[in-house]
Design an enzyme around this catalytic site. Structure first.
Site, PDB file in Angstrom:
ATOM      1  N   THR A   1      14.599  64.640  28.273  1.00 25.66           N
ATOM      2  CA  THR A   1      13.519  63.715  27.906  1.00 25.66           C
ATOM      3  C   THR A   1      12.168  64.312  28.280  1.00 25.66           C
ATOM      4  O   THR A   1      11.237  64.358  27.461  1.00 25.66           O
ATOM      5  CB  THR A   1      13.724  62.357  28.624  1.00 25.66           C
ATOM      6  OG1 THR A   1      14.985  61.830  28.201  1.00 25.66           O
ATOM      7  CG2 THR A   1      12.620  61.378  28.303  1.00 25.66           C
TER       8      THR A   1
ATOM      9  N   ASN B   1      22.973  64.204  18.386  1.00 26.94           N
ATOM     10  CA  ASN B   1      23.750  63.626  19.477  1.00 26.94           C
ATOM     11  C   ASN B   1      24.781  62.595  19.017  1.00 26.94           C
ATOM     12  O   ASN B   1      25.669  62.242  19.774  1.00 26.94           O
ATOM     13  CB  ASN B   1      22.813  62.969  20.504  1.00 26.94           C
ATOM     14  CG  ASN B   1      21.736  62.115  19.872  1.00 26.94           C
ATOM     15  OD1 ASN B   1      20.990  62.584  18.999  1.00 26.94           O
ATOM     16  ND2 ASN B   1      21.651  60.887  20.283  1.00 26.94           N
TER      17      ASN B   1
ATOM     18  N   CYS C   1      21.817  56.047  25.107  1.00 26.73           N
ATOM     19  CA  CYS C   1      20.550  55.474  25.559  1.00 26.73           C
ATOM     20  C   CYS C   1      20.290  54.130  24.902  1.00 26.73           C
ATOM     21  O   CYS C   1      19.612  53.299  25.444  1.00 26.73           O
ATOM     22  CB  CYS C   1      19.392  56.412  25.237  1.00 26.73           C
ATOM     23  SG  CYS C   1      19.760  58.093  25.668  1.00 26.73           S
TER      24      CYS C   1
HETATM   25  N1  PLP Z   1      17.887  64.787  23.268  1.00 30.58           N
HETATM   26  C1  PLP Z   1      19.147  64.547  22.888  1.00 30.58           C
HETATM   27  C2  PLP Z   1      19.610  65.037  21.562  1.00 30.58           C
HETATM   28  C3  PLP Z   1      20.020  63.834  23.727  1.00 30.58           C
HETATM   29  O1  PLP Z   1      21.283  63.606  23.334  1.00 30.58           O
HETATM   30  C4  PLP Z   1      19.540  63.375  24.974  1.00 30.58           C
HETATM   31  C5  PLP Z   1      20.411  62.564  25.865  1.00 30.58           C
HETATM   32  O2  PLP Z   1      21.274  61.845  25.424  1.00 30.58           O
HETATM   33  C6  PLP Z   1      18.219  63.681  25.343  1.00 30.58           C
HETATM   34  C7  PLP Z   1      17.422  64.384  24.468  1.00 30.58           C
HETATM   35  C8  PLP Z   1      17.676  63.259  26.668  1.00 30.58           C
HETATM   36  O3  PLP Z   1      18.135  64.129  27.674  1.00 30.58           O
HETATM   37  P1  PLP Z   1      18.141  63.697  29.214  1.00 30.58           P
HETATM   38  O4  PLP Z   1      19.213  62.669  29.376  1.00 30.58           O
HETATM   39  O5  PLP Z   1      18.420  64.953  29.948  1.00 30.58           O
HETATM   40  O6  PLP Z   1      16.774  63.173  29.513  1.00 30.58           O
END
Ligand code: PLP
Length: 368
Positions: free
Chosen positions: A70, A143, A316
């Site tokens: 993030t 994702n 999320c």
């Molecule tokens: N980008 C993608 C494609 C993700 O799947 C995720 C988490 O699910 C993130 C960003 C965010 O990563 P983090 O959980 O390390 O902040």
């Protein structure tokens, strides 16, 4: 328990956990301190940076440690959008850490449509470029479905037009070797907890010629761009986790074989199953499916009662039960969107896990 939600987060590799805990005790120093404790932590941190750079085909100076995906995504965009009226072009299936950043900060942005497989319509990108466009951001792997994007092609378009190219590679790095040429992607985000490292660390791999804006201000760590005392043992853990993910001739082969097992068994045993994840050009460990007539949420609860962890949509947003933006962008019908579940796994899963999942899904078809 069968853990099949590795796209949300992964189990910590015991080898990494042991190394990390040992280092927490031995390398507690502040890497900026000019004494033995500090200097040994500094060496651990910089060795981790060098190792990660090798995996990412870049110079160690290009690797900046962050708290995770993030932050890396937010920072990459913050840096790439220098003016209030700067414009971004992003795919319509980006993670909220890209879309929400743009929304919340009031930036102008355009969405690249995707086809029915979830792949960006590259030919549309040029039409979206405006005089104020400064960045194109497209994730390397999605994702929710695992589909890969044509990164090299998009990079060419971005660079032809002198635009920064950022890629959220959170679901890619640690799953597929990073074979892009140095400089092909100006900014790459990734996150340790998606490849069996503890949470709280990630990186932004940056083209330093295009990195202008510090993100967190303070003591000037990470060459002045991201202040805050670094966690050297955690950085070293992430470097080891990345190494572990690619040893034994790449564990992605093994994970791909699990996915083939799952796909084939589902098609054989549940004839009307819908396999949403395309058969080719995907990361190995994600299979998104729908069982017609059964809501994804009911299926998730049913599987959880049988000790199987999967998710609907992305982790999320699943708590809020929002419909999957990725599946909507792929123009799947509303029922399929509501019925979809994401099964995701890694090298810590076994063939037996797959058999247990298939048997539970067969039972769900009878009972739900
Ligand atoms: N980008 C993608 C494609 C993700 O799947 C995720 C988490 O699910 C993130 C960003 C965010 O990563 P983090 O959980 O390390 O902040």
């Amino acid at each position: 328990m069968v853990y099949a939600d590795t796209a949300a987060t992964t189990k910590v590799d015991p080898v990494v956990a042991e190394y990390y805990t040992k280092n927490l005790i031995s390398f507690f120093g502040n890497p900026a301190s000019q004494h033995e404790a500090g200097m040994s932590a500094y060496k651990l941190l910089e060795d981790a940076r060098k190792n990660i750079a090798e995996f990412m085909n870049c110079h160690a100076d290009c690797v900046f440690f962050t708290s995770g995906g993030t932050e890396s995504n937010n920072w990459a965009l913050y840096n790439a959008l220098p003016k209030r009226d700067s414009h971004a072009i992003v795919s319509s299936i980006e993670h909220p850490s890209v879309i929400s950043f743009l929304e919340s900060n009031g930036f102008d942005y355009s969405l690249i449509p995707v086809d029915s497989r979830g792949v960006c319509a590259v030919e549309e990108i040029k039409k979206l470029i405006k005089p104020t466009t400064s960045v194109i951001s497209v994730m390397a792997a999605n994702n929710e479905t695992g589909v890969l994007q044509p990164i090299s092609h998009i990079s060419e378009i971005a660079h032809e037009h002198n635009l920064i190219f950022h890629s959220d590679a959170v679901q890619y790095v640690g799953h597929i070797p990073w074979n892009f040429k140095s400089g092909e992607v100006d900014f790459v985000s990734f996150s340790g907890h998606k490849f069996n490292c503890p949470k709280g660390i990630g990186a932004l791999v940056a083209n330093t010629d295009k990195l202008k804006t510090p993100y967190i201000f303070g003591g000037g760590q990470e060459r002045g761009f991201r202040s805050g005392t670094q966690n050297a043992p955690l950085a070293a853990a992430m470097a080891l986790a990345l190494e572990q993910s690619q040893k034994d001739d790449f564990s992605d082969m093994y994970v791909s074989s699990l996915k083939n097992h799952l796909r084939n068994d589902l098609l054989e045993n549940i004839p009307d199953v819908k396999i949403i994840t395309p058969e080719t050009d995907c990361v190995p460990g994600i299979l998104n499916i729908a069982l017609p007539g059964i809501k994804g949420e009911s299926l998730r609860i049913f599987l959880n009662m049988r000790g199987i962890c999967v998710s609907t949509g992305s982790a999320c947003s699943s708590g809020k039960h929002e419909q999957s933006q990725t599946l909507i962008a792929m123009e799947l019908d509303n029922d399929t969107v509501e019925e979809s579940i994401r099964i995701s796994f890694d090298r810590f899963n076994s063939e037996n896990d797959i058999t247990i999942i298939v048997n539970a899904l067969k039972e769900a078809v009878k009972l739900l």
